[in-house]
Design a protein around this motif. Structure first.
Motif, PDB file in Angstrom:
ATOM      1  N   PRO A 149      -8.034  10.245 -22.737  1.00 21.72           N
ATOM      2  CA  PRO A 149      -6.607  10.316 -22.409  1.00 21.72           C
ATOM      3  C   PRO A 149      -6.384  11.104 -21.106  1.00 21.72           C
ATOM      4  N   TYR A 150      -5.655  10.493 -20.177  1.00 18.02           N
ATOM      5  CA  TYR A 150      -5.489  11.070 -18.833  1.00 18.02           C
ATOM      6  C   TYR A 150      -4.047  11.578 -18.645  1.00 18.02           C
ATOM      7  N   TYR A 151      -3.093  10.668 -18.704  1.00 16.45           N
ATOM      8  CA  TYR A 151      -1.690  11.068 -18.562  1.00 16.45           C
ATOM      9  C   TYR A 151      -0.833  10.532 -19.706  1.00 16.45           C
ATOM     10  N   ILE A 152       0.203  11.305 -20.065  1.00 18.45           N
ATOM     11  CA  ILE A 152       1.355  10.736 -20.784  1.00 18.45           C
ATOM     12  C   ILE A 152       2.500  10.816 -19.781  1.00 18.45           C
ATOM     13  N   LEU A 202       0.843  -1.199   0.000  1.00 23.05           N
ATOM     14  CA  LEU A 202       0.000   0.000   0.000  1.00 23.05           C
ATOM     15  C   LEU A 202       0.880   1.252   0.000  1.00 23.05           C
ATOM     16  N   VAL A 203       0.822   2.017  -1.097  1.00 18.62           N
ATOM     17  CA  VAL A 203       1.630   3.233  -1.203  1.00 18.62           C
ATOM     18  C   VAL A 203       0.749   4.431  -0.842  1.00 18.62           C
ATOM     19  N   HIS A 204       1.121   5.121   0.230  1.00 18.84           N
ATOM     20  CA  HIS A 204       0.351   6.297   0.654  1.00 18.84           C
ATOM     21  C   HIS A 204       1.260   7.518   0.556  1.00 18.84           C
ATOM     22  N   ARG A 205       1.178   8.208  -0.584  1.00 21.46           N
ATOM     23  CA  ARG A 205       2.070   9.327  -0.867  1.00 21.46           C
ATOM     24  C   ARG A 205       1.327  10.646  -0.837  1.00 21.46           C
ATOM     25  N   TYR A 206       0.171  10.671  -1.462  1.00 20.70           N
ATOM     26  CA  TYR A 206      -0.614  11.898  -1.535  1.00 20.70           C
ATOM     27  C   TYR A 206      -1.550  11.970  -0.326  1.00 20.70           C
ATOM     28  N   ASP A 238      -4.785  12.427   0.180  1.00 19.70           N
ATOM     29  CA  ASP A 238      -6.133  11.850   0.265  1.00 19.70           C
ATOM     30  C   ASP A 238      -6.329  10.560  -0.529  1.00 19.70           C
ATOM     31  N   ARG A 239      -5.250  10.008  -1.065  1.00 19.53           N
ATOM     32  CA  ARG A 239      -5.449   8.820  -1.888  1.00 19.53           C
ATOM     33  C   ARG A 239      -4.279   7.856  -1.799  1.00 19.53           C
ATOM     34  N   VAL A 240      -4.572   6.592  -2.087  1.00 21.07           N
ATOM     35  CA  VAL A 240      -3.546   5.551  -1.959  1.00 21.07           C
ATOM     36  C   VAL A 240      -3.511   4.674  -3.206  1.00 21.07           C
ATOM     37  N   LEU A 241      -2.376   4.027  -3.359  1.00 17.93           N
ATOM     38  CA  LEU A 241      -2.162   3.066  -4.438  1.00 17.93           C
ATOM     39  C   LEU A 241      -2.070   1.686  -3.778  1.00 17.93           C
ATOM     40  N   PHE A 242      -2.970   0.798  -4.164  1.00 21.70           N
ATOM     41  CA  PHE A 242      -3.095  -0.505  -3.504  1.00 21.70           C
ATOM     42  C   PHE A 242      -2.645  -1.573  -4.509  1.00 21.70           C
ATOM     43  N   GLY A 294       6.240  12.116  -6.736  1.00 22.54           N
ATOM     44  CA  GLY A 294       4.881  12.136  -7.281  1.00 22.54           C
ATOM     45  C   GLY A 294       4.870  12.723  -8.680  1.00 22.54           C
ATOM     46  N   LYS A 295       3.670  12.791  -9.243  1.00 25.21           N
ATOM     47  CA  LYS A 295       3.533  13.227 -10.633  1.00 25.21           C
ATOM     48  C   LYS A 295       3.661  14.735 -10.748  1.00 25.21           C
ATOM     49  N   ILE A 296       4.571  15.182 -11.584  1.00 25.99           N
ATOM     50  CA  ILE A 296       4.810  16.613 -11.772  1.00 25.99           C
ATOM     51  C   ILE A 296       4.485  16.970 -13.223  1.00 25.99           C
ATOM     52  N   ILE A 300       6.112  13.927 -15.248  1.00 29.66           N
ATOM     53  CA  ILE A 300       7.296  13.170 -14.840  1.00 29.66           C
ATOM     54  C   ILE A 300       7.043  12.747 -13.403  1.00 29.66           C
ATOM     55  N   ASP A 301       7.208  11.465 -13.116  1.00 27.60           N
ATOM     56  CA  ASP A 301       7.098  11.011 -11.732  1.00 27.60           C
ATOM     57  C   ASP A 301       8.431  11.355 -11.073  1.00 27.60           C
ATOM     58  N   GLY A 302       8.422  12.289 -10.137  1.00 28.85           N
ATOM     59  CA  GLY A 302       9.651  12.796  -9.514  1.00 28.85           C
ATOM     60  C   GLY A 302      10.499  11.653  -8.965  1.00 28.85           C
ATOM     61  N   ILE A 335     -13.211   4.699  -6.078  1.00 31.82           N
ATOM     62  CA  ILE A 335     -12.309   3.564  -6.311  1.00 31.82           C
ATOM     63  C   ILE A 335     -12.012   3.494  -7.803  1.00 31.82           C
ATOM     64  N   ARG A 336     -10.759   3.296  -8.109  1.00 29.62           N
ATOM     65  CA  ARG A 336     -10.408   3.081  -9.510  1.00 29.62           C
ATOM     66  C   ARG A 336      -9.523   1.852  -9.617  1.00 29.62           C
ATOM     67  N   ILE A 337      -9.555   1.273 -10.799  1.00 28.75           N
ATOM     68  CA  ILE A 337      -8.746   0.088 -11.064  1.00 28.75           C
ATOM     69  C   ILE A 337      -7.792   0.454 -12.191  1.00 28.75           C
ATOM     70  N   VAL A 397      -9.059   5.187  -3.557  1.00 28.34           N
ATOM     71  CA  VAL A 397      -8.164   4.025  -3.610  1.00 28.34           C
ATOM     72  C   VAL A 397      -7.962   3.606  -5.062  1.00 28.34           C
ATOM     73  N   LEU A 398      -6.714   3.558  -5.473  1.00 29.89           N
ATOM     74  CA  LEU A 398      -6.374   3.099  -6.816  1.00 29.89           C
ATOM     75  C   LEU A 398      -5.826   1.675  -6.695  1.00 29.89           C
ATOM     76  N   ILE A 399      -6.598   0.723  -7.216  1.00 33.56           N
ATOM     77  CA  ILE A 399      -6.186  -0.679  -7.145  1.00 33.56           C
ATOM     78  C   ILE A 399      -5.335  -0.987  -8.369  1.00 33.56           C
TER      79      ILE A 399
HETATM   80  C1  LIG Z   1      -0.252   7.936  -9.642  1.00 32.21           C
HETATM   81  C2  LIG Z   1      -0.425   7.705  -8.222  1.00 32.21           C
HETATM   82  C3  LIG Z   1      -1.644   7.982  -7.593  1.00 32.21           C
HETATM   83  C4  LIG Z   1      -2.820   8.583  -8.327  1.00 32.21           C
HETATM   84  O1  LIG Z   1      -2.517   9.863  -8.797  1.00 32.21           O
HETATM   85  P1  LIG Z   1      -3.592  10.742  -9.587  1.00 32.21           P
HETATM   86  O2  LIG Z   1      -2.849  11.925 -10.072  1.00 32.21           O
HETATM   87  O3  LIG Z   1      -4.673  11.080  -8.599  1.00 32.21           O
HETATM   88  O4  LIG Z   1      -4.142   9.890 -10.689  1.00 32.21           O
HETATM   89  C5  LIG Z   1      -1.736   7.753  -6.240  1.00 32.21           C
HETATM   90  N1  LIG Z   1      -0.691   7.277  -5.536  1.00 32.21           N
HETATM   91  C6  LIG Z   1       0.486   7.005  -6.109  1.00 32.21           C
HETATM   92  C7  LIG Z   1       1.607   6.504  -5.279  1.00 32.21           C
HETATM   93  C8  LIG Z   1       0.660   7.204  -7.474  1.00 32.21           C
HETATM   94  O5  LIG Z   1       1.845   6.925  -8.054  1.00 32.21           O
END
Ligand SMILES: *Cc1c(COP(=O)(O)O)cnc(C)c1O
Length: 412
Positions: free
Chosen positions: A301-304, A126-130, A132-136, A351-353, A344-346, A212-214, A181-183
């Motif tokens: 299209p969301y991200y490149i 479980l990655v909790h970086r931001y 309000d949201r997590v990557l599961f 995180g995403k920049i 660019i993911d720093g 929730i997103r997958i 939660v991003l699964i």
């Molecule tokens: C990409 C990512 C998210 C989701 O980022 P969004 O910009 O909201 O799509 C959440 N947590 C981590 C660790 C990520 O790498």
């Protein structure tokens, strides 16, 4: 199964099967088996000998495949293999699936964990970086192992991600600030519908989770996975959003379209994340075509992503400039929905920049000079810049010139 889907799948599959029938390995496979995702998984290509029956291998590919033992494995579903050009080593479908020798060269700034995920895991997986949201991360498995995988330190191995989700559920119950939660994984769609249903059911019980997103590539690499039963699970737990991973317009095949229709008709909003890859999609023409193909199948299209400095994928990396030029070629030149955010993911966990073309030529004292997509300049005055004049004064001093006299309400 609904009749119209049945015939669409038959049409979509027929065009895929026309290509798979030309491949000797699968020429006798009945459509029913080809359409079964378990068959697709069981019949993935793992060896040089199998691959040789599908494409004419170059020496670099041959060496790459032989050396992948113990590294990110090769596994190619027959569906994906049927999209590969047997003669052209530069085929974008092939480059994403077939390892080459360059994977064994590691650059001076390459990292095992380029996005610094391991350091941001309060619970394993479980990655909790931001805030309000997590990557599961629910599994290490994927239908196909993309050669440009940024998470190759985990993917295709066994790091125990599937062992026990309870500590993650417990963390989420206790952390009320998490609303999203991003699964992801690996690929969550490698799990059975029953197991996915179980995870979604458990998450839905947590009242502060709003969204929730997958994240999945399986609908793209093996669209047979998108069954009616799977869609029923997503529908049951709505709202569920999906982030798919597309890299090239060739991926938007007739069979893929059937899968997207099913998801979109089930009310699942679809987004796409694209990795900028040298020799695959690093030209504005290819990217624009991809974005247009995505809109046609209801994928926004969301991200490149700038390709991460993960170990063994430096041959896929382009300059950042290439990404900026692509956004420049899209914004204003085509539908706004077709323009994703370039990020660019720093490295190390930033995180995403967002990165993009600069449209601000100057900005001083409330006066902004901008350029548009054609390169023409425009001046924007912010509120508070310059002196205010009252409406009546403006009308009398401007005479009839500005049209105010047509609006009686404005006349005091
Ligand atoms: C990409 C990512 C998210 C989701 O980022 P969004 O910009 O909201 O799509 C959440 N947590 C981590 C660790 C990520 O790498």
């Amino acid at each position: 199964m609904d009749d119209s889907y049945d015939s669409e799948i038959t049409n979509g599959a027929a065009s895929a099967s026309r290509s798979h029938r030309r491949i000797s390995l699968w020429k006798d496979v009945p459509l029913q088996e080809w359409e079964d995702w378990h068959w697709q998984l069981r019949n993935r290509i793992y060896t040089v000998d199998q691959l040789r029956q599908v494409i004419r291998l170059t020496p670099a590919e041959e060496a790459g495949v032989s050396r992948t033992q113990g590294r990110l494995v090769m596994a190619i579903p027959p569906y994906w293999a049927s999209l590969m050009d047997p003669e052209d080593p530069n085929c974008p479908i092939r480059k994403q699936a077939v390892p080459v020798e360059e994977e064994f060269s590691i650059g001076p700034h390459d990292m095992r964990d380029p996005c610094g995920e391991d350091g941001d895991m309060p619970v394993h997986g479980l990655v909790h970086r931001y805030p309000d949201r997590v990557l599961f991360l629910v599994t290490e498995q994927c239908a196909m192992y993309c050669r440009h995988c940024t998470r190759r330190r985990l993917v295709g191995t066994n790091h125990g991600l599937m062992n026990d989700y309870e500590p993650t559920f417990q963390y989420l119950r206790e952390h009320e600030e998490v609303r999203d939660v991003l699964i992801s994984g690996g690929d969550p769609l490698m799990m059975t519908d029953v197991r996915l249903d179980g995870i979604l059911t458990e998450l839905k019980k947590i009242p502060h989770l709003e969204f929730i997103r997958i994240g999945s590539r399986t609908p793209v690499t093996m669209p047979q996975r998108v069954t009616e039963e799977f869609c029923a699970v997503l529908k049951k737990h709505k709202p569920i959003w999906m982030s798919l991973h597309f890299c090239h317009p060739k991926e938007v095949s007739p069979r893929l379209k059937v899968a997207m229709d099913r998801l979109a008709d089930s009310g699942v909003p679809l987004g796409s994340q694209t990795v900028l890859l040298k020799g695959v999609n690093d030209s504005p023409e290819v990217m624009k075509k991809l974005m247009h193909e995505l809109l046609k199948v209801r994928v926004r299209p969301y991200y490149i992503y700038q390709c991460d400095p993960a170990q063994g994928i430096s041959h896929f990396r382009t300059s950042v400039e290439a990404g900026i030029k692509i956004i420049e070629a899209l914004r204003g030149h085509t539908t706004g929905y077709a323009v994703p955010t370039f990020v660019i993911d720093g490295p190390g966990g930033g995180g995403k920049i967002p990165i993009g073309p600069n449209y601000v030529i100057s900005y001083k004292d409330g006066v902004m000079t901008l350029r548009n997509f054609r390169g023409e300049t425009y001046t924007y005055y912010e509120p508070g810049s310059g002196e205010l004049v009252s409406v009546s004064e403006q009308i009398s001093s401007n005479g009839n010139g500005n049209g105010f006299h047509h609006v009686p309400d404005f006349v005091p």
